[in-house]
Design a protein around this motif. Structure first.
Motif, mmCIF file in Angstrom:
data_model
loop_
_atom_site.group_PDB
_atom_site.id
_atom_site.type_symbol
_atom_site.label_atom_id
_atom_site.label_comp_id
_atom_site.label_asym_id
_atom_site.label_seq_id
_atom_site.Cartn_x
_atom_site.Cartn_y
_atom_site.Cartn_z
ATOM 1 N N GLN A 272 0.828 -1.213 0.000
ATOM 2 C CA GLN A 272 0.000 0.000 0.000
ATOM 3 C C GLN A 272 0.864 1.266 0.000
ATOM 4 O O GLN A 272 1.866 1.336 0.716
ATOM 5 C CB GLN A 272 -0.895 -0.025 1.243
ATOM 6 C CG GLN A 272 -1.916 1.105 1.279
ATOM 7 C CD GLN A 272 -2.716 1.054 2.560
ATOM 8 O OE1 GLN A 272 -3.087 -0.018 3.028
ATOM 9 N NE2 GLN A 272 -2.982 2.210 3.136
ATOM 10 N N GLU B 184 -0.897 2.035 -4.498
ATOM 11 C CA GLU B 184 0.147 1.081 -4.112
ATOM 12 C C GLU B 184 1.499 1.474 -4.674
ATOM 13 O O GLU B 184 1.591 2.264 -5.611
ATOM 14 C CB GLU B 184 -0.232 -0.318 -4.602
ATOM 15 C CG GLU B 184 -0.403 -0.382 -6.119
ATOM 16 C CD GLU B 184 -1.163 -1.619 -6.589
ATOM 17 O OE1 GLU B 184 -1.925 -2.203 -5.793
ATOM 18 O OE2 GLU B 184 -0.984 -1.992 -7.764
ATOM 19 N N TYR C 278 0.833 -8.983 -5.804
ATOM 20 C CA TYR C 278 0.004 -7.844 -5.425
ATOM 21 C C TYR C 278 -1.362 -8.292 -4.918
ATOM 22 O O TYR C 278 -1.848 -9.362 -5.258
ATOM 23 C CB TYR C 278 -0.182 -6.921 -6.650
ATOM 24 C CG TYR C 278 -0.585 -7.683 -7.886
ATOM 25 C CD1 TYR C 278 -1.922 -7.969 -8.138
ATOM 26 C CD2 TYR C 278 0.372 -8.165 -8.769
ATOM 27 C CE1 TYR C 278 -2.300 -8.702 -9.248
ATOM 28 C CE2 TYR C 278 0.007 -8.908 -9.893
ATOM 29 C CZ TYR C 278 -1.331 -9.171 -10.115
ATOM 30 O OH TYR C 278 -1.701 -9.910 -11.203
#
Ligand SMILES: Cc1cc2nc3c(=O)[nH]c(=O)nc-3n(C[C@H](O)[C@H](O)[C@H](O)COP(=O)(O)OP(=O)(O)OC[C@H]3O[C@@H](n4cnc5c(N)ncnc54)[C@H](O)[C@@H]3O)c2cc1C
Lengths: 101, 416
Positions: free
Chosen positions: A22, A55, B301
């Motif tokens: 993040q 991100e 991710y």
């Protein structure tokens, strides 16, 4: 495999990049004064958004630089990438709020 | 409920298997329940089953946004083992393993639990040290796990290539009580058992919001099939847990990643056990249908796409071809992804939340199928008593604030 646009080098395959989690998670300024709650926030709590996610990525096998991205985690579309220190481009956020591609 | 037995199978076989009843009712949502479970995977269905069976709570519903077992329960590679490093984890996973041993009998439903043994390969000096440490820690906790030399590993799994590969096999940890089970049967068996005890199983019903009263306690759930009142709500939603808990203002230390698996064309029985290699990253077993079931890694991710990148699954296949050169010409039939909820210490959370009446069972990440019966049993206990059972007492949300992590990430560094 995703195609990711490095703001310095252009569009490259995902394999050249490393994901950095993040974005915009600020490290506490004076760690000694942080409460346990603040540490939990910094170390462990993440948005884990279903939708638009800001991100960090690093173009490890390219320029080597970190940058930020906005990605929709429901379809993995990148809405924008931007440099460290910049805020998310408002146009991309507006597009995200509108109808999906 | 129609019970299964050799005799009933034979009798219905003679009449062409035409008089079987549906295994569970198609329930319509009622206006209110004593307890509602969100998520119709193995953990949620099991929790409803134990709430009804062991705690007498039968006015219960399971709400599932899709079809039951369509989440990670129906997408996983079904590896079951309990040889985790930490005392808390060993107690938790071995509780589940013991329940697996009697689950088919308990449910009167064949979950095809097969204790064919789980072998974890060591390829480096570090692996050898870590796995030997596991073997000793497990023994101290009464959990079976043994160290095999490369020759012994090959004797158990003759197809295994131990040398002449880039990372030769230097030994393996082997848990003989470990194995596999049929994932769909676990969901169906629990659904059938819970339904027979009065639980409503409601599919195509997505929870969209959580309503709370003036005290902040859970009052009702808004769903795509209307408002449902409940004072106790247990969430078992795997990769979607963060989304649901946010509806009640609870933030959790979870991140959701795609994890992939794939199966080959079916072949005759050739593969006797489960083999896992974390270092070169692949997991393999053979299903009773004959397919090779292969597990890959997570994507880098976070995502909710239930897909995953092709390079991740081809990486796993490269590892399989190294370890089992004879599989090089096998064709893969299907591959898919599931969204796994990963916690910072790779241990689950089975606990109350700061919101009264709201309970959560999550953080199982890449490895919660093995825990299904134990997790469901403990979660039901926690919901019924409004406090944790001693086995899941350490698995709180607060452990991250208190620094009491149950670190299986660094300890095991294995996905399953
Ligand atoms: C590819 C892969 C391989 C794996 N391999 C293994 C393995 O070998 N061994 C092992 O032990 N574990 C493994 N796992 C992990 C394991 O599958 C999970 O930990 C476990 O199945 C989780 O079960 P569950 O019942 O909690 O979740 P799920 O089965 O995912 O059930 C959660 C349910 O909640 C529903 N839901 C979500 N949001 C809502 C909503 N808003 N309203 C209503 N319903 C909702 C979903 O549709 C879903 O059906 C693997 C996972 C994957 C993806």
């Amino acid at each position: 495999m995703l195609l990711i646009e490095c703001p310095y080098c252009g569009v490259r395959p995902e394999l050249e990049f490393v994901y950095g989690g993040q974005a915009h998670v600020a490290r506490p300024g004076s760690p000694a004064e942080c409460s346990d709650e603040q540490w939990v926030e910094f170390l462990y709590l993440r948005e884990n958004s279903k939708g638009i996610h800001a991100e960090r990525w690093r173009h490890t096998h390219g320029c080597g630089r970190f940058f930020n991205a906005l990605r929709d985690t429901t379809n993995d579309h990148f809405l924008a990438t931007y440099r460290v220190g910049e805020t998310p481009p408002p146009a991309a956020l507006e597009r995200a709020a509108g109808p999906r591609p | 409920m129609q019970r299964f037995s050799g005799f009933s199978l034979l009798r219905r076989g003679l009449s062409g298997h035409r008089d079987w009843q549906p295994q569970w009712r198609k329930a319509q949502p009622k206006a209110a329940y004593d307890a509602v479970i969100v998520g119709g995977g193995g953990h949620g269905l099991g929790a409803a089953y134990y709430l009804a069976k062991e705690h007498g709570l039968t006015n219960v519903a399971v709400l599932e946004k899709g079809w039951i077992g369509g989440g990670n329960t129906g997408r996983n590679t079904t590896i079951i083992r309990s040889n985790y490093l930490r005392d808390e984890s060993a107690a938790l996973y071995d509780h589940a393993l013991k329940m697996w041993e009697g689950l088919s009998q308990d449910l009167n439903y064949n979950v095809m639990f097969s204790q064919r043994g789980v072998m974890m390969l060591a390829h480096t000096v570090h692996d050898v040290q870590v796995f030997k440490r596991h073997v000793h820690a497990n023994r101290a906790n009464g959990v079976d796990n043994e160290w095999l030399t490369p020759e012994e590993a090959q004797a158990v799994c003759p197809l295994l290539q131990t040398d002449d590969i880039r990372y030769p096999v230097r030994g393996a940890a082997f848990q003989r009580r470990g194995g596999t089970a049929r994932h769909d049967a676990v969901a169906w068996g629990y659904a059938r058992g819970a339904d027979a005890l009065g639980v409503d199983i409601i599919e195509n019903c997505e929870v969209t919001d959580i309503r709370r009263d003036g005290r902040g306690a859970v009052q009702a759930l808004e769903t795509t099939r209307g408002l449902i009142q409940a004072r106790k709500v247990g969430v078992c939603a795997a990769g979607n847990t963060s989304v649901i808990l946010r509806m009640a203002g609870v933030r959790l230390p979870l991140e959701s990643y795609p994890l992939q698996a794939l199966v080959s064309e079916p072949v005759k029985p050739i593969f006797p056990c489960v083999v896992m290699s974390n270092t070169i990253h692949a997991y393999i077993s053979q299903s009773d249908k004959g397919e090779l079931v292969i597990g890959a890694g997570t994507d880098a991710y976070t995502s909710y796409t239930q897909r995953g990148g092709l390079h991740v699954s081809s990486h796993a296949l490269e590892a399989i071809c190294e370890l089992f050169p004879m599989f090089r010409r096998m064709r893969m039939l299907r591959n898919w992804g599931g969204i796994v909820d990963v916690s910072p210490d790779r241990s689950p959370i089975i606990a109350r939340t700061p919101v009264p009446g709201l309970y959560v069972n999550c953080g199982w990440g890449t490895g919660g199928f093995k825990a299904t019966p134990g997790s469901a049993h403990l979660f039901a206990w926690t919901i019924a008593h409004d406090k944790p059972h001693p086995i899941n007492a350490p698995f709180t949300i607060e452990r991250f604030r208190e620094g009491r992590l149950i670190d299986e990430a660094a300890a095991a560094a294995v996905a399953h």
